[in-house]
Scaffold this motif. Structure first.
Motif, short mmCIF file in Angstrom:
data_model
loop_
_atom_site.label_atom_id
_atom_site.label_comp_id
_atom_site.label_asym_id
_atom_site.label_seq_id
_atom_site.Cartn_x
_atom_site.Cartn_y
_atom_site.Cartn_z
N GLY A 73 1.28 -0.99 -0.10
CA GLY A 73 0.00 -0.60 0.03
C GLY A 73 0.81 1.39 0.37
O GLY A 73 1.73 1.12 -0.79
N GLN A 74 0.66 1.84 0.86
CA GLN A 74 1.22 3.36 1.15
C GLN A 74 2.70 3.59 1.49
O GLN A 74 2.93 2.89 2.91
N GLN A 75 3.59 3.93 1.44
CA GLN A 75 4.78 3.48 2.20
C GLN A 75 4.95 5.00 3.02
O GLN A 75 4.68 6.09 2.07
N PRO A 76 5.95 4.04 3.92
CA PRO A 76 6.53 5.11 5.14
C PRO A 76 6.80 6.04 4.65
O PRO A 76 7.79 6.06 3.70
N THR A 77 7.16 7.50 4.88
CA THR A 77 8.03 8.53 5.19
C THR A 77 8.96 7.95 5.69
O THR A 77 9.56 7.30 6.04
N GLY A 78 10.21 9.17 5.08
CA GLY A 78 11.92 9.11 5.73
C GLY A 78 11.80 8.83 7.09
O GLY A 78 12.86 7.97 7.96
N ALA A 79 11.15 9.94 7.40
CA ALA A 79 10.92 10.06 9.03
C ALA A 79 10.75 9.16 9.51
O ALA A 79 11.58 8.44 10.61
N GLU A 80 9.23 8.32 8.51
CA GLU A 80 8.90 7.93 10.03
C GLU A 80 10.12 6.05 9.64
O GLU A 80 10.06 6.05 11.04
N THR A 81 10.68 6.16 8.87
CA THR A 81 11.51 4.65 8.79
C THR A 81 12.57 5.11 9.50
O THR A 81 13.08 4.22 10.50
N ILE A 82 13.05 6.03 10.03
CA ILE A 82 14.25 6.31 10.57
C ILE A 82 13.96 6.38 11.20
O ILE A 82 14.80 6.18 12.54
N GLN A 83 13.04 7.01 12.21
CA GLN A 83 11.98 6.51 13.81
C GLN A 83 12.05 5.44 14.11
O GLN A 83 12.33 4.58 15.11
N LYS A 84 11.69 4.17 13.05
CA LYS A 84 11.49 3.49 13.52
C LYS A 84 12.61 2.24 13.85
O LYS A 84 13.01 1.47 14.55
N LEU A 85 13.63 2.95 13.04
CA LEU A 85 14.83 2.45 12.88
C LEU A 85 15.99 2.78 14.83
O LEU A 85 16.27 2.05 14.97
N CYS A 86 15.38 4.01 14.73
CA CYS A 86 15.61 4.85 16.47
C CYS A 86 15.17 4.15 17.19
O CYS A 86 15.83 4.02 18.74
N ASP A 87 13.82 3.46 17.08
CA ASP A 87 13.41 2.74 18.25
C ASP A 87 13.81 1.35 18.31
O ASP A 87 13.89 0.49 19.56
N ARG A 88 14.42 0.63 17.57
CA ARG A 88 14.60 -0.96 16.94
C ARG A 88 15.96 -0.75 17.68
O ARG A 88 16.31 -1.47 18.55
N VAL A 89 16.81 0.40 17.23
CA VAL A 89 18.38 0.42 18.50
C VAL A 89 17.74 0.72 19.39
O VAL A 89 18.98 0.56 20.30
N ALA A 90 16.86 1.31 20.16
CA ALA A 90 16.86 1.96 21.59
C ALA A 90 16.13 0.61 22.20
O ALA A 90 17.02 0.05 23.56
N SER A 91 15.56 -0.26 21.44
CA SER A 91 14.68 -1.30 22.44
C SER A 91 15.15 -2.45 21.70
O SER A 91 14.66 -3.50 23.01
N SER A 92 15.81 -2.62 20.85
CA SER A 92 16.55 -4.75 20.88
C SER A 92 18.31 -5.21 22.05
O SER A 92 19.23 -3.83 21.84
N THR A 93 17.23 -6.05 22.63
CA THR A 93 18.16 -6.52 23.40
C THR A 93 19.03 -7.54 22.67
O THR A 93 20.68 -7.64 23.15
N LEU A 94 18.90 -7.69 20.88
CA LEU A 94 19.86 -9.10 20.72
C LEU A 94 20.98 -7.96 19.34
O LEU A 94 20.57 -6.78 18.69
N LEU A 95 22.00 -8.54 20.18
CA LEU A 95 23.29 -7.59 19.64
C LEU A 95 22.83 -6.97 17.93
O LEU A 95 22.92 -6.30 17.56
N GLU A 96 22.86 -8.31 16.82
CA GLU A 96 22.82 -8.68 15.41
C GLU A 96 21.53 -7.44 15.08
O GLU A 96 21.68 -6.85 14.01
N ASP A 97 20.39 -7.43 16.00
CA ASP A 97 19.21 -6.75 15.55
C ASP A 97 19.65 -5.21 15.72
O ASP A 97 19.61 -4.83 15.21
N ARG A 98 20.51 -4.90 17.33
CA ARG A 98 20.85 -3.60 16.63
C ARG A 98 21.94 -3.44 15.57
O ARG A 98 21.89 -1.75 14.96
N ARG A 99 22.80 -4.77 15.52
CA ARG A 99 23.88 -4.20 14.05
C ARG A 99 23.15 -3.88 12.94
O ARG A 99 23.01 -2.98 12.18
N ASP A 100 22.05 -4.90 12.64
CA ASP A 100 21.14 -4.51 10.94
C ASP A 100 20.05 -2.60 11.16
O ASP A 100 20.77 -2.53 10.40
#
Length: 950
Positions: free
Chosen positions: A14-41
């Motif tokens: 469907g409708q693709q998210p904006t770059g800002a939304e994607t970056i926010q998701k990635l930042c949340d992933r970096v902050a909340s991931s417990t696995l090192l591989e997730d943070r690295r990705d």
């Protein structure tokens, strides 16, 4: 983008998210991931988006990335992604040149964005410290991005980042380790990092230098091929320039470390110098600039002189002169080489003498100075090259009186060689050529040959020029003024006026020669008084300066042009205020300020070439003095001359005192040396004396031990040894002993008689007392003489007794050999015993006599005390007597005055009585009473006088 959606956790339907939304998701992933591989990705995804979405990533992800650097230190891959992402958001790698103003504004906005992110990153100084710690990691994927990130931070916010690194423990040392990295990429980027780090920060420059940076950089330059090397050599040279420029501490460290000697191989060029690459030209240009930094005129004179000396001793100057005379060298390298040689020889007598001896490889050989001057007066040569040659000639003559004399000598008639071209001929040719730039350069060069050299100024007055056939020669001074009056270009006029001002300043003879030409003063006054254009105002100011020099250094030898007459002429024709205004215009000129900044001529175009650096110093020195000389009156001048004479006398007195102080200092130093020498000698003598005392004490101890041993041996032998000694005496010896004893007895009786007489005398003195001080003194004096005589006799007697005892001992020792013989003469034994007894009696009498002498001395001391007491009493009485006599005399004088007053009073009374009688008054009873009273008063006065006399 598919990979990114995989990291985020959903597919783009469907409708693709904006770059800002994607970056926010990635930042949340970096902050909340417990696995090192997730943070690295997630960090890898942020890196891929950081160039396109720089603003969004920098705003939302910077804090998360810094936290990754703090927590995931063990995972080098994640650290590398985080560092790359930070680098992308701080520094834009877009290298496309902007085509229009819109793209330029976009580039400016990106630079501002990088500065904002940099400021945000360094708000926490711990972030820089963390980054310095990560640089210790050897892994390539961490160290290289860290170097690039720190370089970008320094480019964006240099001073704040420098301050943080400076206070960080071992911060600079960690960065210096990058030069030792075996991976060239990291080493080369480390050079770029250090270039940014050392810009404009003296403290960091010193730390880097003392971290052995010079040694490492020179090694890299050698490894990369010196001047033939690539961009790495250029980076090393740029870093060296950062470390040395305007940093006297590093310059001294560079010189003391013998690094100047290691620069010589850089300038070795071959015979074929064609086809130089652009990189080689750049490298060699930077190398020459590095040499100039070490000998720059802005450095302290002592540091510059020591570097010039080192460059001559290691043949670096010789190598530069080889490049100077080589063929095929590119023009910009030749120009920079000329400038470098100029500053290496500037003010150094040894280097200047060497440069004067350099010859160009031509047939016949010509001096390098002549070859360079030929380029300077040649209008077809490049402008920068001509400026460099002029600078080289100025540096050659700077504080070089010998070189100045050699240049002026080539213009004198006695030294001109028609078969060769000399420096003087080239300067005269340029001075009178049609090219205004040649005129200016030749005039300035000739002025430097006269700078601060009165002898050469006077010698140059002898130069005569042949203008045309059939006309008499004219002097060089007159020819210069002739060219001025012919209406030449402004540049030519300025050059000639600077030459004339330098020539006649501080040279009264040259001033007289200049004023001797009747046309010169009217020309100068006419030029100053006219209303000319803007360009000619500078010429008017220089004419005013020249005329002011003629006033200030005028010795009044020409009647028509004395100081006072010239001042009157200025007042009538020009006006004093107008004259001063025209003179002040020189220092207000823009090109004057530029020329005053540094010695090297640095002009953008030939038209701007108007002022010389040394001439600006002369103007600054003379402007105030000329203004005062023109404005003050003749009376003020006379007072000033008197003050000058007084100051000269004072200076002479001060000089004499200085010489006296120097002599006294030298004498004091000599005396100090003598004192030091005597002190050392005294210490040596004291040491020797101490050693001798210790040896004497040892000998005394040994003697006492031996004496004790001998005493014990004598007690064991007893009376047998004594008898043996007596038995060994001879009759002649005994008779001598008897005679000596009899003589001693007679002397003893005589002394006893004398002592008896003295005792009686002392007794009588005691009975009589001290009748008078004079008698006691004489008797005591006689008594002292007799006591001294008695003492002498006692001493003689004691000496004789001692001698007798010594002879007896010798006789006893002489008879020791016969002591063992049996029997003996009994008569001898008796006589010897008698002799012993008489000797004992004589000794006892002597001791008694000594006691009597002691008693007599005590009596003498008592009498002396009594005599002193009597003398003091007599002195007191004499003083009282003198005082009483003085009082009697004063009383007599007062009585005489009273008698005279009474006599006057009686005479007045008698006269009054007579007048009363004449008036018919009867005063008989009163007269009788008065006469009786007067008679009684006279009797009382006489009695008082008699009592006073008694």
């Amino acid at each position: 983008m598919n990979y990114i959606w995989e990291v985020v956790g959903r597919h783009p339907t469907g409708q693709q998210p904006t770059g800002a939304e994607t970056i926010q998701k990635l930042c949340d992933r970096v902050a909340s991931s417990t696995l090192l591989e997730d943070r690295r990705d997630a960090v890898r995804a942020l890196k891929s988006l950081s160039k396109k979405y720089r603003m969004e990533v920098g705003t939302m992800a910077m804090d998360h990335l810094v936290r990754i650097l703090q927590t995931d230190r063990a995972d080098t891959e994640t650290l590398g992604y985080a560092l790359d992402t930070l680098y992308n958001i701080i520094c834009s790698d877009e290298e496309e040149e902007p085509d229009d103003s819109e793209e330029e504004n976009q580039q400016k906005q990106e630079d501002d964005l990088g500065a904002q992110f940099t400021e945000k990153f360094i708000q926490e100084p711990d972030n820089i410290t963390l980054l310095l710690t990560l640089l210790e990691e050897f892994d390539f994927h961490v160290r290289w991005p860290g170097v690039k990130l720190l370089t970008a931070l320094l480019k964006s916010q240099c001073a704040p980042v420098q301050g943080i690194i400076l206070v960080s423990p071992m911060g600079v040392s960690r960065l210096m380790d990058l030069l030792a990295d075996s991976r060239e990429v990291i080493r080369n980027d480390g050079l770029l990092l250090l270039q940014q780090l050392t810009k404009g920060n003296t403290a960091i420059q010193k730390i880097v230098a003392f971290e052995n940076a010079f040694e490492r950089l020179l090694e890299i330059i050698t490894e990369e091929g010196s001047s033939d090397g690539g961009i790495v050599v250029e980076d090393c040279l740029l870093l060296l320039l950062n470390l040395l420029k305007n940093n006297s501490s590093n310059q001294n460290f560079f010189k003391e470390g013998s690094y100047i000697q290691k620069m010589k191989p850089w300038f070795e060029v071959g015979d074929d110098n064609s086809g130089w690459s652009a990189q080689k030209v750049t490298n060699l240009h930077l190398m020459l600039q590095l040499v100039r930094v070490m000998v720059s005129p802005v450095n302290s004179p002592g540091a510059t002189a020591s570097c010039q000396k080192a460059m001559f001793q290691c043949d670096l100057l010789q190598q530069l002169c080889t490049i100077l005379m080589a063929t095929g060298v590119p023009a910009d390298i030749l120009t920079e080489t000329i400038n470098t040689v100029s500053e290496v020889i500037r003010g150094s007598e040894v280097n200047q003498d060497y440069f004067a001896s350099v010859n160009a490889p031509s047939n016949p050989p010509r001096p390098a100075i002549v070859v360079l001057l030929m380029s300077m007066v040649n209008e077809r040569q490049p402008f920068v090259l001509r400026c460099a040659v002029l600078y080289c000639f100025q540096c050659f003559l700077y504080k070089n009186h010998k070189g100045q004399g050699e240049i002026v000598a080539t213009l004198l008639p006695s030294t001109i060689d028609a078969n060769s071209i000399s420096a003087g001929q080239l300067l005269c040719g340029g001075l009178f050529s049609a090219d205004s730039l040649s005129n200016w350069c030749a005039a300035v060069a000739l002025a430097h040959a006269l700078q601060d050299n009165l002898t050469q100024k006077e010698q140059l007055l002898r130069v005569q020029l042949a203008t045309s056939l059939g006309k008499p020669p004219v002097s060089l001074l007159q020819q210069c003024t002739n060219i001025l009056s012919q209406g030449s270009r402004v540049q030519t006029k300025v050059g000639l006026l600077m030459l004339l001002c330098t020539w006649i300043s501080n040279c009264p003879i040259a001033v007289m020669h200049f004023l001797h030409n009747q046309d010169n003063v009217p020309f100068l006054t006419g030029q100053i008084s006219e209303n000319l254009g803007e360009d000619e105002r500078l010429v008017q100011g220089l004419c005013a300066l020249l005329l002011g020099i003629c006033i200030y250094y005028n010795d009044n030898s020409l009647e028509n042009y004395t100081k006072e007459k010239l001042k009157q002429l200025i007042e009538k024709r020009i006006g004093k205020e107008n004259f001063v205004e025209k003179l002040a215009f020189i220092t207000k000129h823009e090109l004057y300020s530029r020329a005053a900044q540094k010695p090297q001529p640095a002009f953008s175009t030939p038209e701007h070439m108007l002022f010389d650096h040394e001439f600006t110093k002369l103007v600054k020195e003379l402007e105030g003095m000329i203004t005062k000389a023109v404005l003050r009156s003749s009376e003020e001048e006379k007072k000033e001359e008197e003050v000058k004479k007084t100051l000269e006398q004072h200076d002479s007195i001060v000089t004499q005192y200085k010489e006296l102080i120097r002599e006294q200092d030298s004498q004091i130093n000599e005396l100090k040396e003598q004192v030091a020498l005597l002190t050392s000698q005294n210490e040596k003598l004291q040491n020797t004396t101490t050693q001798q005392f210790s040896q004497i004490q040892q000998h005394k101890d040994q003697y006492n031990i031996l004496k004790l041993k001998l005493g014990k041996d004598n007690q064991q032998t007893g009376n047998q040894a004594e008898a043996a000694h007596v038995n060994g005496l001879q009759p002649e010896e005994l008779s001598q002993l008897r005679e000596q004893l009899e003589e001693l007895q007679r002397q003893n009786q005589l002394l006893q008689t004398q002592l008896t007489e003295k005792d009686s005398l002392i007794t009588s003195l005691k009975a009589e007392g001290v009748p008078s001080a004079e008698r006691s003194t004489s008797e005591v004096t006689e008594l002292q003489k007799e006591v001294e005589l008695l003492k002498a006799q006692l001493q003689n007697q004691t000496a004789e007794i001692t001698q007798l005892q010594s002879e007896r001992q010798e006789l006893l020792r002489g008879s020791e050999s016969t002591a063992a013989a049996p029997g003996g003469d009994s008569v001898y034994t008796e006589k010897t015993a008698e002799l012993e007894s008489r000797l004992s009696a004589q000794t006892a009498e002597t001791q008694k006599l000594k006691g009597e002498v002691k008693t007599l001395l005590e009596s003498k001391e008592l009498m002396e005390k009594e005599l002193a007491s009597a003398t003091s009493t007599t002195a007191i009485m004499q003083a009282e007597k003198s005082k009483l006599q003085q009082e009697v005399q004063e009383s007599k004088k007062e009585q005489d005055d009273l008698l005279m007053l009474l006599a006057d009073q009686d005479q007045k009374i008698l006269s009054l009585k007579q007048r009363l009688k004449d008036l018919g008054e009867t005063i008989e009873d009163e007269d009788d009473l008065d006469s009786r009273d007067q008679f009684d008063d006279d009797d009382d006065d006489e009695e008082d006088d008699e009592e006073c006399d008694e």
